[in-house]
Design an enzyme around this catalytic site. Structure first.
Site, PDB file in Angstrom:
ATOM      1  N   SER A   1       0.812  -1.220   0.000  1.00 37.67           N
ATOM      2  CA  SER A   1       0.000   0.000   0.000  1.00 37.67           C
ATOM      3  C   SER A   1       0.842   1.265   0.000  1.00 37.67           C
ATOM      4  CB  SER A   1      -0.936   0.017   1.212  1.00 37.67           C
ATOM      5  OG  SER A   1      -0.193  -0.085   2.419  1.00 37.67           O
ATOM      6  N   ARG A   2       2.094   1.154   0.427  1.00 41.99           N
ATOM      7  CA  ARG A   2       2.956   2.333   0.523  1.00 41.99           C
ATOM      8  C   ARG A   2       4.413   1.882   0.617  1.00 41.99           C
ATOM      9  NH1 ARG A   2       0.553   1.716   5.531  1.00 41.99           N
ATOM     10  NH2 ARG A   2      -1.136   3.082   4.885  1.00 41.99           N
TER      11      ARG A   2
ATOM     12  N   TYR B   1      11.803  -6.160  16.499  1.00 43.22           N
ATOM     13  CA  TYR B   1      11.900  -5.997  15.050  1.00 43.22           C
ATOM     14  C   TYR B   1      13.194  -6.630  14.537  1.00 43.22           C
ATOM     15  CZ  TYR B   1      12.164  -3.536  10.541  1.00 43.22           C
ATOM     16  OH  TYR B   1      12.261  -3.214   9.206  1.00 43.22           O
TER      17      TYR B   1
ATOM     18  N   LYS C   1      13.723  -9.882  11.991  1.00 46.09           N
ATOM     19  CA  LYS C   1      14.445  -9.783  10.718  1.00 46.09           C
ATOM     20  C   LYS C   1      15.636 -10.736  10.680  1.00 46.09           C
ATOM     21  CE  LYS C   1      11.892  -6.773   8.583  1.00 46.09           C
ATOM     22  NZ  LYS C   1      11.111  -7.191   7.396  1.00 46.09           N
TER      23      LYS C   1
END
Length: 255
Positions: free
Chosen positions: A14-15, A161, A165
């Site tokens: 979406s972005r 986060y 990752k």
């Protein structure tokens, strides 16, 4: 892999980097399914929806498909892949780009820690498992997971986060060994250069962004990795490495 005529699925489209990758794939001749939560009917506070991305894809002469998806829900992840295949007949390229984060390290509530892991690590695994049977049957497919410098750097406030990752990178290298015999390439792009995605800009209001690069730089790196032959698999390449080694994804100001 030649993406001309391929069918791709991009999460977080979406972005930001996801949208840039989706549009770059369309420019290269692929039809693209776009998955994210933000739609025209149900937008989020940040700008951008998958419907907007699909309109841009179709303006480029390719077919687009908007699939509203909450990647924290296993059934929605599996349905996302199934709908792509039922609409286009197959899935050739999977880009696991979507990710979330919350500020906090060891003090982060476990509910939020689990949500980060669900979206950033579990969802890519589920999407891969759903996409792979068709790819293996055709002996054709490319998977790209999008990582971050936080996977290898201890960034304050980004522990969950970074762990997610790091896990995604290990998932990539491990899966590549299993899939090599099937001719399926799976690689990881580690973004270690500040890119001016809407989310990054929003979450870092205190930082000087004068030298941040546009998201198209990340998309250029993604397209380069997807375009390599099947033998190029299990690779974890950073933007910095690709600039040095391959001369791609260069700083826009230097062009």
């Amino acid at each position: 892999m030649d993406v001309r005529g391929a069918v791709a699925l991009v999460t977080g489209a979406s972005r930001g980097v996801g949208r840039a990758i989706a549009l770059a794939l369309a420019d290269a001749g692929a039809d693209v399914a776009c998955a994210a939560r933000a739609t025209d009917v149900s937008p989020l506070k940040l700008p951008g929806t998958i419907d907007e991305t699909v309109r841009s894809i179709e303006q480029r002469g390719r077919h687009g498909l908007a699939i509203p998806t909450d990647l924290s829900k296993s059934d929605q992840v599996e349905a996302m892949v199934a709908r792509t295949i039922s609409t286009f007949g197959r899935l050739d390229v999977l880009v696991n780009n979507a990710a979330i984060t919350f500020p906090g390290d060891l003090e982060l509530p476990i509910k939020r820690w689990d949500l980060v892991m669900d979206v950033n690590l579990r969802a890519p695994l589920l999407a891969m498992k759903a996409a792979l049977p068709g790819m293996i049957a055709r002996r054709r497919g490319a998977i790209l997971n999008v990582s971050s410098a936080a996977a290898v750097l201890a960034v304050p406030g980004l522990l969950a986060y970074g762990v997610s990752k790091a896990g995604l990178e290990r998932l990539t290298s491990g899966a590549a060994e299993e899939l090599r015999v099937h001719g399926i390439a799976i690689n990881c792009l580690r973004i270690d250069v500040p890119l001016a995605s809407e989310g990054f800009v929003y979450n870092a209001p205190e930082l000087d962004k004068s030298d941040w690069q546009p998201t198209e730089v990340g998309a250029e790196a993604a397209l380069w990795m997807l375009g390599q032959p099947p033998g190029f698999s299990g690779q974890i390449k950073s933007l910095s490495e690709l600039r040095r080694e391959q001369g791609v994804a260069l700083e826009r100001a230097a062009r």
